[in-house]
Design a protein around this motif. Sequence first.
Motif, short mmCIF file in Angstrom:
data_model
loop_
_atom_site.label_atom_id
_atom_site.label_comp_id
_atom_site.label_asym_id
_atom_site.label_seq_id
_atom_site.Cartn_x
_atom_site.Cartn_y
_atom_site.Cartn_z
N HIS A 36 0.84 -1.19 0.00
CA HIS A 36 0.00 0.00 0.00
C HIS A 36 0.88 1.24 0.00
O HIS A 36 2.02 1.22 0.42
CB HIS A 36 -0.93 0.01 1.22
CG HIS A 36 -0.21 0.15 2.52
ND1 HIS A 36 0.05 1.36 3.09
CD2 HIS A 36 0.33 -0.78 3.34
CE1 HIS A 36 0.71 1.18 4.22
NE2 HIS A 36 0.92 -0.12 4.40
N GLY A 37 0.31 2.33 -0.52
CA GLY A 37 1.07 3.58 -0.59
C GLY A 37 0.32 4.54 -1.47
O GLY A 37 -0.67 4.17 -2.10
N PRO A 38 0.79 5.78 -1.54
CA PRO A 38 0.07 6.79 -2.31
C PRO A 38 -0.05 6.42 -3.79
O PRO A 38 0.72 5.57 -4.27
CB PRO A 38 0.91 8.05 -2.12
CG PRO A 38 2.20 7.63 -1.51
CD PRO A 38 1.99 6.30 -0.88
N PRO A 39 -0.98 7.05 -4.49
CA PRO A 39 -1.15 6.75 -5.92
C PRO A 39 0.16 6.91 -6.68
O PRO A 39 0.92 7.83 -6.44
CB PRO A 39 -2.16 7.81 -6.37
CG PRO A 39 -2.92 8.17 -5.13
CD PRO A 39 -1.95 8.01 -4.00
N GLY A 40 0.42 5.97 -7.56
CA GLY A 40 1.59 6.08 -8.42
C GLY A 40 2.93 5.81 -7.74
O GLY A 40 3.98 6.10 -8.31
N SER A 41 2.90 5.26 -6.54
CA SER A 41 4.18 5.05 -5.84
C SER A 41 4.91 3.80 -6.34
O SER A 41 6.05 3.55 -5.93
CB SER A 41 3.96 4.98 -4.33
OG SER A 41 2.96 4.03 -4.01
N GLY A 42 4.27 3.02 -7.18
CA GLY A 42 4.97 1.87 -7.76
C GLY A 42 4.50 0.52 -7.23
O GLY A 42 5.18 -0.50 -7.39
N LYS A 43 3.31 0.49 -6.64
CA LYS A 43 2.81 -0.74 -6.02
C LYS A 43 2.61 -1.86 -7.03
O LYS A 43 3.03 -3.00 -6.79
CB LYS A 43 1.48 -0.45 -5.31
CG LYS A 43 1.57 0.67 -4.29
CD LYS A 43 0.21 1.12 -3.78
CE LYS A 43 -0.69 1.72 -4.83
NZ LYS A 43 -0.22 3.02 -5.36
N THR A 44 1.99 -1.52 -8.15
CA THR A 44 1.72 -2.57 -9.14
C THR A 44 3.01 -3.12 -9.72
O THR A 44 3.18 -4.35 -9.83
CB THR A 44 0.83 -2.01 -10.27
OG1 THR A 44 -0.38 -1.51 -9.69
CG2 THR A 44 0.49 -3.08 -11.29
N ALA A 45 3.92 -2.22 -10.05
CA ALA A 45 5.19 -2.66 -10.65
C ALA A 45 5.98 -3.52 -9.66
O ALA A 45 6.56 -4.55 -10.03
CB ALA A 45 6.02 -1.46 -11.09
N LEU A 46 5.99 -3.13 -8.39
CA LEU A 46 6.73 -3.91 -7.40
C LEU A 46 6.06 -5.27 -7.18
O LEU A 46 6.74 -6.30 -7.12
CB LEU A 46 6.84 -3.15 -6.08
CG LEU A 46 7.80 -1.95 -6.09
CD1 LEU A 46 7.69 -1.17 -4.78
CD2 LEU A 46 9.25 -2.41 -6.31
N ILE A 63 -0.47 -14.49 -2.19
CA ILE A 63 -1.34 -13.44 -2.70
C ILE A 63 -0.64 -12.10 -2.45
O ILE A 63 -0.24 -11.81 -1.33
CB ILE A 63 -2.71 -13.43 -1.99
CG1 ILE A 63 -3.43 -14.76 -2.20
CG2 ILE A 63 -3.57 -12.26 -2.47
CD1 ILE A 63 -4.68 -14.92 -1.34
N ILE A 64 -0.48 -11.32 -3.52
CA ILE A 64 0.08 -9.98 -3.38
C ILE A 64 -1.00 -8.99 -3.79
O ILE A 64 -1.36 -8.92 -4.96
CB ILE A 64 1.33 -9.79 -4.27
CG1 ILE A 64 2.40 -10.84 -3.96
CG2 ILE A 64 1.90 -8.37 -4.09
CD1 ILE A 64 3.62 -10.77 -4.90
N ALA A 65 -1.53 -8.26 -2.83
CA ALA A 65 -2.57 -7.29 -3.13
C ALA A 65 -1.98 -5.88 -3.12
O ALA A 65 -0.98 -5.63 -2.46
CB ALA A 65 -3.70 -7.39 -2.11
N THR A 66 -2.59 -4.98 -3.88
CA THR A 66 -2.14 -3.58 -3.83
C THR A 66 -3.33 -2.65 -3.59
O THR A 66 -4.47 -2.97 -3.99
CB THR A 66 -1.43 -3.12 -5.13
OG1 THR A 66 -2.41 -2.77 -6.11
CG2 THR A 66 -0.50 -4.17 -5.69
N SER A 67 -3.05 -1.53 -2.94
CA SER A 67 -4.10 -0.54 -2.69
C SER A 67 -3.50 0.81 -2.33
O SER A 67 -2.44 0.88 -1.71
CB SER A 67 -5.00 -1.01 -1.55
OG SER A 67 -5.88 0.03 -1.19
N SER A 68 -4.19 1.86 -2.73
CA SER A 68 -3.80 3.21 -2.31
C SER A 68 -4.65 3.67 -1.14
O SER A 68 -4.48 4.78 -0.64
CB SER A 68 -3.98 4.22 -3.46
OG SER A 68 -3.23 3.84 -4.57
N LEU A 69 -5.62 2.87 -0.75
CA LEU A 69 -6.57 3.28 0.29
C LEU A 69 -6.59 2.30 1.45
O LEU A 69 -7.59 1.66 1.73
CB LEU A 69 -7.98 3.39 -0.32
CG LEU A 69 -8.17 4.42 -1.43
CD1 LEU A 69 -9.56 4.32 -2.03
CD2 LEU A 69 -7.93 5.83 -0.91
#
Length: 275
Positions: free
Chosen positions: A68-78, A168-174
């Motif tokens: 998790h982290g702010p929008p565009g911080s690279g969560k999906t790529a990581l 499972i690797i989930a991502t979220s900005s919220l």
Amino acid sequence: RVNREDFMRALDEVHPAFGVSEEELQQVIQNGIIHYDPVVDELLKSGILFVEQVRTSTRTPLVSILLHGPPGSGKTALGASIAQASEFPFIKLISPDTMVGYSESQKVTAITKIFADSYKSPLSVVVVDNIERLIDWTPMGARFSNAILQTLLVLFKKRPPKGRRLLIIATSSLRLILTDLGLSETFDSELRVPPVSSLHSLEHVVQELELFPSEQQRKNAMRMLGEAGFGSRDELSPTFQIGIKKLLSIIEMARQEPENVAERLTGALLELRAL
Ligand code: ATP
Ligand code: MG
């Protein structure tokens, strides 16, 4: 055993996966990973520890982590990089981008199918990208798809069948909203992906992308940013902390005007503050 060097090498290579998602994964990490801050390495290292835990521990056939982290911080790529580096035979990305135009029930079906497929492989990674968009979260009135949320809640807790292991690797900005929705408790671990938060990191990115033809010009630009009140080498002022995704696009924009690269860069970053 896989050591860190192997892991870092694997990040740079292309691997076929049963999961068909090879192309999708490739797409989200096509710009590569820039090691602009020690935290990037730490996140990847933590990722590999979870991969290894799933691979080796018979006690934990199911491990789930949240990036998790702010929008565009690279969560999906990581997340995609960690998934790909696992070299598990089944790797799949569940992304709202691949479900555009799906009805709620089509989404539920698609998500459920991917997990069912993962249970057929001895080792699997499923990246559940951008949970808030997957569940159609709308801040206005705090609305979302309860059917999709319930599906995720069940699948995040469901142990794979005997002899099967799943990461499972989930991502979220919220992240805070995930807590309200009861999703946070389902993760074994949470990793925060921060924005680019020092001039030093920003310079690293600029240098890596060869935005400036000379070191002198790069140094001058960094001095300009420092003088414009962006912050110090060690810490950017909070208003200028910026996700790597946005920074990359600003850099490409600045590049379009070779005469005024430094001005374009500074100007675009200043505009961020106005937002
Ligand atoms: P969103 O909040 O919109 O979902 P995100 O946090 O998922 O965004 P990404 O979509 O992963 O961010 O975008 C990050 C972009 O930056 C990608 O193009 C990626 O290749 C690139 N990138 C470069 N260096 C890094 C890094 N160290 N970590 C993550 N991404 C990086
Ligand atoms: Mg993302």
